[in-house]
Design a protein around this motif. Structure first.
Motif, mmCIF file in Angstrom:
data_model
loop_
_atom_site.group_PDB
_atom_site.id
_atom_site.type_symbol
_atom_site.label_atom_id
_atom_site.label_comp_id
_atom_site.label_asym_id
_atom_site.label_seq_id
_atom_site.Cartn_x
_atom_site.Cartn_y
_atom_site.Cartn_z
ATOM 1 N N ARG A 179 62.295 -34.335 7.933
ATOM 2 C CA ARG A 179 61.134 -33.768 7.431
ATOM 3 C C ARG A 179 60.139 -33.772 8.608
ATOM 4 N NH1 ARG A 179 61.796 -37.131 2.768
ATOM 5 N NH2 ARG A 179 62.397 -35.752 0.778
ATOM 6 N N PHE A 180 59.910 -34.955 9.414
ATOM 7 C CA PHE A 180 59.025 -35.199 10.461
ATOM 8 C C PHE A 180 59.574 -34.243 11.491
ATOM 9 C CE2 PHE A 180 57.964 -37.150 14.244
ATOM 10 C CZ PHE A 180 56.692 -37.203 14.186
ATOM 11 N N ARG A 222 61.739 -24.831 -1.591
ATOM 12 C CA ARG A 222 61.829 -26.217 -0.704
ATOM 13 C C ARG A 222 61.855 -27.439 -1.784
ATOM 14 N NH1 ARG A 222 61.874 -26.001 4.789
ATOM 15 N NH2 ARG A 222 61.506 -28.038 4.894
ATOM 16 N N GLU A 264 60.951 -31.359 11.309
ATOM 17 C CA GLU A 264 60.772 -30.029 10.835
ATOM 18 C C GLU A 264 59.118 -29.932 10.905
ATOM 19 O OE1 GLU A 264 62.536 -29.427 7.154
ATOM 20 O OE2 GLU A 264 64.643 -29.171 7.788
ATOM 21 N N VAL A 265 58.544 -30.720 10.349
ATOM 22 C CA VAL A 265 56.954 -30.559 10.514
ATOM 23 C C VAL A 265 56.570 -30.604 12.058
ATOM 24 C CG1 VAL A 265 54.760 -31.731 10.161
ATOM 25 C CG2 VAL A 265 56.579 -31.671 8.321
ATOM 26 N N GLU A 266 57.179 -31.343 12.848
ATOM 27 C CA GLU A 266 56.862 -31.321 14.199
ATOM 28 C C GLU A 266 57.030 -29.727 14.646
ATOM 29 O OE1 GLU A 266 55.226 -32.845 17.709
ATOM 30 O OE2 GLU A 266 54.967 -33.578 15.626
ATOM 31 N N GLU A 267 58.394 -29.408 14.395
ATOM 32 C CA GLU A 267 58.896 -28.093 15.093
ATOM 33 C C GLU A 267 57.815 -27.028 14.354
ATOM 34 O OE1 GLU A 267 62.625 -27.613 13.931
ATOM 35 O OE2 GLU A 267 63.602 -28.908 15.176
ATOM 36 N N ALA A 268 57.342 -26.964 13.005
ATOM 37 C CA ALA A 268 56.417 -26.099 12.714
ATOM 38 C C ALA A 268 55.003 -26.202 13.201
ATOM 39 C CB ALA A 268 56.169 -26.211 11.100
ATOM 40 N N ARG A 269 54.752 -27.602 13.575
ATOM 41 C CA ARG A 269 53.220 -27.519 14.324
ATOM 42 C C ARG A 269 53.408 -26.907 15.883
ATOM 43 N NH1 ARG A 269 51.340 -30.500 18.381
ATOM 44 N NH2 ARG A 269 53.405 -31.655 18.417
ATOM 45 N N GLU A 320 63.624 -38.593 5.811
ATOM 46 C CA GLU A 320 62.101 -38.388 6.384
ATOM 47 C C GLU A 320 62.110 -38.160 7.778
ATOM 48 O OE1 GLU A 320 58.374 -38.769 6.045
ATOM 49 O OE2 GLU A 320 59.836 -38.956 4.233
#
Length: 454
Positions: free
Chosen positions: A204-205, A3, A207-212, A201
Motif C-alpha cells: 500500500r505504501f 479497491r 502504491e501510495v508513493e507511486e501515486a504521489r 502495508e
C-alpha cells in the motif's frame, strides 16, 4: 474491481499462499528428520548385524528402501505434490515399523520386548505425522499404529490389558500431537498473518508513493504548461498592444486630417462626407479599444466610470456614427427614447456597447429595412435596446451568441467579424451589474436588450 473489495481478497490469497508455504516448510522438516533418523537406524542396524547380531539381519534390507523413499520425499519437499506425499509418508512409516517388528519377533529371544519397543516407534511415527499440520492424518496414523501395535503384542503373546494400554497410549499421543499441532498451526497462521499484513502495508505504501510521484509529475507538467500558456498570453497581449499602436498611429493621422478638412471645406456635400469619415474613424478607434478592453473585462480589472447620462443623447450619438453606413444600405435608422430618461453608467462603454449592437443589426437587416435604437424603463429597471427586421437569430444560438468567438452561419460563411463585438458588449453590461440578452419583441425579428440595475 472496487479497491475496498480487492484488498480483503488479496489478503486471503496471500494468507493462503503463506500458510501453504509454511506447510511445505514443515513437511520438509519432517522429511529431513525421517531421512536422518532412517539413515542412522540403517547404519546402526547394519553395524550390529555385521558385528554378529543375527536378530538385526532383517533391518538393513527393509530400512534401505525406506531411506530411498524418504530421500525422494526430501528432494520434492518444495513441490506441490509434497502435500499428498506427506500424508502417504505417515502410512509408509506405520507399515515400516510393523514390517520391521513383525520380521524381528520370530527371531528375537525376547518377543515381548520387541513388541514393547514397537510402542515407542509408533509413538515417534505419530509425532512425525503431526508435522503435516492436518489433524486427520495424525488420528489416522495413531489408529493404524494402534492396530499394528495390538497385532504385534498379541503375536508376542502379550495380554489384552497391555494391548489396551498401548492403544490408549497411542491415542493420547495423537491427542497431544494434535494439540501441539493445532497450537503450532495457529502460531504459524498468526505469524503468517502478521507477515502478510506487513507485506500488504508495504505494498500500500509503495502504491501510495507511486501515486504521489505520478501526481507530482502530472502537476509539474501542468505547471510547465501553465507557465508556457502564461508566456504565450503575455506575448499575445504584447503583440496586440503593438498592433493597436501601429493601427492607431495612421488612424490618428487620418482623424487629424479629416478634422482639418472639416474646418476648411465649405461645400455642404463634401462636409457631410468628411463628417461621415470622422464618425467612421471614431468608430474604428472604439473597435480598437474594445480589443484592448476585453482582457481587462475578463479579469475584472476594468471598472466602469459611472455618471448620470441621458439615454436619448447616447442613442443619438450612435445613430450619427452609423448613419452613413445605414444610408449606404438604404436602412432606416431610428431612435426612440424618452427625452429625460436618465441612466447611470460609463458613457464611453455604453456607447461602444450600443454601437456594436447597432453595427450587428445593420449588417443583418434586409436592404431597405429598419433598425431602431430604443431606451425605456420598466419594473425591473432601465434598458437600452437595438431592434431590426432582418432574419431572426435561431433559438439554439441565443444561449451562446454572446460567448467569445461565437459567430452565426452568415458570418462564418462570409468571414466577416471574429465574434468579439457581442462578447465585449456582454462583458461591459455585466461590469455595470446588468445583463445583455436576446428578447422577443412584437414586430421585430431580433431585439438585443441591455438591462441596467435600477
Amino acid at each position: 474491481m472496487d479497491r475496498t473489495l480487492a484488498w480483503p481478497q488479496r489478503f486471503e490469497d496471500s494468507l493462503a499462499r503463506a500458510v501453504d508455504a509454511q506447510r511445505r516448510s514443515v513437511l520438509g522438516t519432517g522429511a529431513a528428520v525421517r531421512l536422518v533418523g532412517a539413515a542412522v537406524f540403517l547404519a546402526l542396524t547394519t553395524v550390529l548385524w555385521l558385528a554378529g547380531g543375527e536378530d538385526w539381519e532383517p533391518y538393513p534390507a527393509i530400512l534401505g528402501p525406506y531411506v530411498g523413499v524418504v530421500a525422494v520425499l526430501f528432494v520434492v519437499r518444495a513441490r506441490p505434490e509434497a502435500r499428498w506425499l506427506g500424508a502417504v509418508q505417515s502410512l509408509v512409516d506405520v507399515a515400516l515399523v510393523y514390517g520391521l517388528q513383525h520380521v524381528a519377533l520370530p527371531i528375537s529371544p525376547f518377543p515381548a520386548g520387541v513388541a514393547g519397543f514397537s510402542l515407542g516407534l509408533f509413538a515417534l511415527v505419530v509425532a512425525l505425522s503431526g508435522l503435516a499440520l492436518r489433524p486427520a492424518i495424525v488420528y489416522a496414523t495413531a489408529s493404524l499404529g494402534a492396530l499394528a501395535q495390538g497385532a504385534l503384542m498379541r503375536e508376542a503373546s502379550v495380554g489384552w490389558g497391555p494391548v489396551a494400554v498401548a492403544v490408549v497410549t497411542l491415542l493420547m499421543m495423537a491427542a497431544m500431537s494434535h494439540y501441539k499441532t493445532r497450537r503450532l498451526r495457529l502460531a504459524a497462521i498468526a505469524l503468517t498473518r502478521a507477515e502478510v499484513d506487513r507485506a500488504l502495508e508495504a505494498r500500500r505504501f509503495q502504491e501510495v508513493e507511486e501515486a504521489r510521484r505520478t501526481i507530482e509529475r502530472l502537476l509539474g507538467e501542468e505547471h510547465a504548461k501553465n507557465a508556457q500558456l502564461s508566456a504565450l498570453q503575455r506575448d499575445k497581449e504584447q503583440l496586440t498592444q503593438f498592433l493597436v499602436h501601429d493601427l492607431r498611429s495612421p488612424l490618428s493621422a487620418l482623424t487629424m486630417t479629416l478634422s482639418w478638412m472639416e474646418q476648411e471645406v465649405k461645400s455642404d456635400s463634401l462636409l457631410e462626407s468628411v463628417r461621415t469619415g470622422l464618425a467612421i474613424t471614431a468608430r474604428l478607434d472604439r473597435m480598437i479599444t474594445d480589443m484592448m478592453d476585453v482582457p481587462l473585462l475578463e479579469e475584472g480589472r476594468l471598472e466602469p466610470r459611472r455618471a448620470p447620462l441621458l439615454a436619448s443623447a447616447l442613442l443619438d450619438e450612435v445613430r450619427r456614427s452609423l448613419e452613413g453606413v445605414a444610408r449606404a444600405r438604404r436602412i432606416q435608422l431610428e431612435v426612440a427614447a424618452p427625452e429625460r430618461l436618465e441612466l447611470v453608467g460609463d458613457l464611453d462603454l455604453l456607447v461602444r456597447v450600443v454601437e456594436n449592437l447597432t453595427t450587428n443589426a445593420v449588417r443583418y437587416a434586409a436592404t431597405g429595412g429598419r433598425v431602431r435604437l430604443e431606451g425605456g424603463e420598466d419594473a425591473t429597471g432601465r434598458w437600452l435596446a437595438v431592434r431590426n427586421d432582418g432574419a431572426p437569430i435561431p433559438r439554439e444560438l441565443r444561449g451562446r451568441i454572446f460567448d467569445k468567438y461565437v459567430q452565426g452561419e452568415p458570418e462564418r460563411d462570409s468571414r466577416r467579424g471574429y465574434g468579439l463585438g457581442l462578447y465585449f458588449s456582454r462583458l461591459a453590461a455585466e461590469a455595470h451589474g446588468g445583463r445583455l440578452e436576446v428578447e422577443d419583441a412584437p414586430g421585430w425579428a431580433t431585439s438585443f436588450v441591455v438591462r441596467l440595475p435600477a
